[in-house]
Design a protein around this motif. Structure first.
Motif, short mmCIF file in Angstrom:
data_model
loop_
_atom_site.label_atom_id
_atom_site.label_comp_id
_atom_site.label_asym_id
_atom_site.label_seq_id
_atom_site.Cartn_x
_atom_site.Cartn_y
_atom_site.Cartn_z
N GLU A 1 0.91 -1.21 -0.19
CA GLU A 1 -0.28 -0.18 -0.07
C GLU A 1 1.26 1.67 0.08
OE1 GLU A 1 -3.30 -0.53 0.09
OE2 GLU A 1 -3.20 -1.75 -0.36
N GLY A 2 -0.11 2.04 -0.14
CA GLY A 2 0.87 3.46 0.25
C GLY A 2 1.72 3.93 -0.92
N VAL A 3 3.30 4.18 -1.14
CA VAL A 3 3.93 4.58 -1.94
C VAL A 3 4.23 3.97 -2.53
CG1 VAL A 3 5.72 6.17 -2.31
CG2 VAL A 3 5.06 6.62 -0.10
N GLY A 4 4.62 1.86 -2.71
CA GLY A 4 4.96 1.87 -2.97
C GLY A 4 4.30 1.17 -3.75
N ARG A 5 2.74 1.61 -3.65
CA ARG A 5 1.74 1.02 -4.53
C ARG A 5 1.70 2.44 -6.37
NH1 ARG A 5 -4.38 -1.12 -2.93
NH2 ARG A 5 -2.79 -2.76 -2.40
N THR A 6 2.28 3.29 -6.02
CA THR A 6 1.55 4.02 -7.08
C THR A 6 3.62 4.09 -7.94
OG1 THR A 6 3.98 5.62 -5.74
CG2 THR A 6 2.10 6.48 -4.89
N ALA A 7 3.95 3.09 -7.83
CA ALA A 7 5.29 2.37 -8.84
C ALA A 7 4.12 2.04 -10.19
CB ALA A 7 6.14 1.48 -7.88
N ILE A 8 2.75 1.05 -9.40
CA ILE A 8 2.37 0.48 -10.39
C ILE A 8 1.44 1.97 -11.01
CG2 ILE A 8 0.26 -0.44 -11.03
CD1 ILE A 8 2.30 -2.21 -10.25
N GLY A 9 1.06 3.08 -10.99
CA GLY A 9 1.31 3.71 -11.59
C GLY A 9 1.83 4.36 -12.59
N VAL A 10 3.37 4.40 -12.47
CA VAL A 10 4.61 5.14 -12.89
C VAL A 10 4.48 3.73 -13.84
CG1 VAL A 10 7.22 5.38 -13.11
CG2 VAL A 10 5.57 6.17 -11.44
N ALA A 11 4.41 2.31 -14.13
CA ALA A 11 4.89 1.04 -14.70
C ALA A 11 3.84 1.25 -15.62
CB ALA A 11 4.68 -0.21 -14.16
N ARG A 12 2.02 1.74 -15.28
CA ARG A 12 1.13 1.99 -16.44
C ARG A 12 1.49 3.11 -17.38
NH1 ARG A 12 -3.09 1.88 -13.07
NH2 ARG A 12 -3.38 -0.31 -13.81
N ALA A 13 1.90 4.26 -17.13
CA ALA A 13 2.47 5.31 -17.75
C ALA A 13 4.00 4.70 -18.83
CB ALA A 13 2.79 6.40 -17.46
N ARG A 14 4.27 3.76 -17.72
CA ARG A 14 5.24 3.46 -18.84
C ARG A 14 5.20 2.06 -20.26
NH1 ARG A 14 10.14 3.19 -14.53
NH2 ARG A 14 10.22 6.32 -14.43
N ALA A 15 4.16 1.56 -19.64
CA ALA A 15 4.01 0.71 -20.38
C ALA A 15 3.78 1.25 -21.52
CB ALA A 15 2.69 -0.01 -19.96
N ARG A 16 1.91 2.18 -21.21
CA ARG A 16 1.02 3.34 -22.53
C ARG A 16 2.37 3.63 -23.50
NH1 ARG A 16 -3.37 5.31 -19.14
NH2 ARG A 16 -4.57 3.82 -19.23
#
Length: 282
Positions: free
Chosen positions: A8-23
């Motif tokens: 949870e928390g800051v660690g989960r923001t990494a998924i948002g970054v990964a999503r932007a990089r995947a797109r």
């Protein structure tokens, strides 16, 4: 036992970054290719939900574009630094960064990635499932950057006498002013002459910190889709990082992301003109 679920928390923001990089990686005119970003997103079904394009807020679009520009800029910066003689690459709060696997590193380069045990556990599981193999030695180190981590880094094989390039990407904003200064102070103490540093600095005034606004999407209201991220921000370094670094013997400078975007072939209005990327050389 280390968990293999994104925390949870800051660690989960990494998924948002990964999503932007995947797109971005899926675009025909992509500025970089991250072959593992989509796998991280797919492996985190409890991560940030996918928002229909019709419901994406302007702030979310602006943040995603910022992530694209900073990713490409730091890719180029790290590659240039290692080709110029920096043999060590250190990424505090590496999150789901995969540069150790996807960049063209010179022979003799060694990469160190620092993050929490939970983030690293999830990351290593997904990378193993993808059969990822780094072309250079890669060391992961589970640390709390709010504590004394210099000794752990040296024990893991880091050489303070060797030229190093540091990447502090998207970290400082999640730390308080004293914690951010402590992280940079540790980097300063471990940097031999000729070392380099790149970082993001998203706040430029005490008023912005109090209001929870940021240079990253200046002039755009935050939507509810980004409220959980904004709630985690603590402000970062309480002064101009260029001045902070220059007083300690670095030669630091700002970089305007809109100018970078145009140089990468993106339209002039792709991102707003903001100086939030900093590089420095010792």
């Amino acid at each position: 036992m280390t968990s293999d679920r994104i925390p949870e928390g800051v660690g989960r923001t990494a998924i948002g970054v990964a999503r932007a990089r995947a797109r971005e990686s899926a675009r025909p005119d992509r500025l970089f290719e991250d072959p593992y970003a989509a796998a991280f997103v797919a492996a985190a079904p409890d991560g940030p939900p996918t928002v229909p394009r019709t419901e994406v807020s302007p702030a979310r679009v602006a943040l995603a574009r910022h992530l694209v520009i900073r990713t490409r800029f730091f890719d180029d910066y790290l590659t240039a630094a290692t080709r110029a003689g920096c043999t060590q690459v250190v990424v505090p709060a590496a999150g789901l960064d995969t540069r150790a696997f996807r960049l063209d590193w010179p022979a003799g380069t060694r990469v160190f990635e620092l993050d929490t045990p939970a983030v690293l556990g999830f990351k290593e599981r997904v990378l193993a499932e993808q059969g990822a193999q780094a072309p250079v030695p890669r060391t992961t180190l589970a640390v709390d950057l709010r504590e004394d981590w210099a000794g752990s880094l040296v024990e893991a094989g880091f050489d303070p006498a060797a030229r190093t390039v540091w990447l502090v990407e998207g970290l400082l904003v999640y730390l308080g002013p004293d914690e951010a200064a402590a992280v940079l102070g540790t980097i300063d103490s471990l940097s031999a002459p000729g070392s380099r540093l790149a970082l993001t600095h998203g706040f430029n005034s005490k008023e912005q910190r109090r209001a929870g606004t940021s240079q990253v999407v200046e002039g755009i209201e935050w939507g509810p889709d980004l409220a959980p991220v904004v709630a985690l921000w603590r402000g970062g370094l309480d002064e101009d990082p260029v001045g902070w670094l220059n007083r300690r013997g670095w030669r630091a400078e700002w970089h305007d992301r809109a100018e970078l975007a145009v140089g990468y072939g993106r339209p002039a209005d792709y991102v707003t003109s903001q100086r939030i990327l900093v590089t420095a050389e010792r």
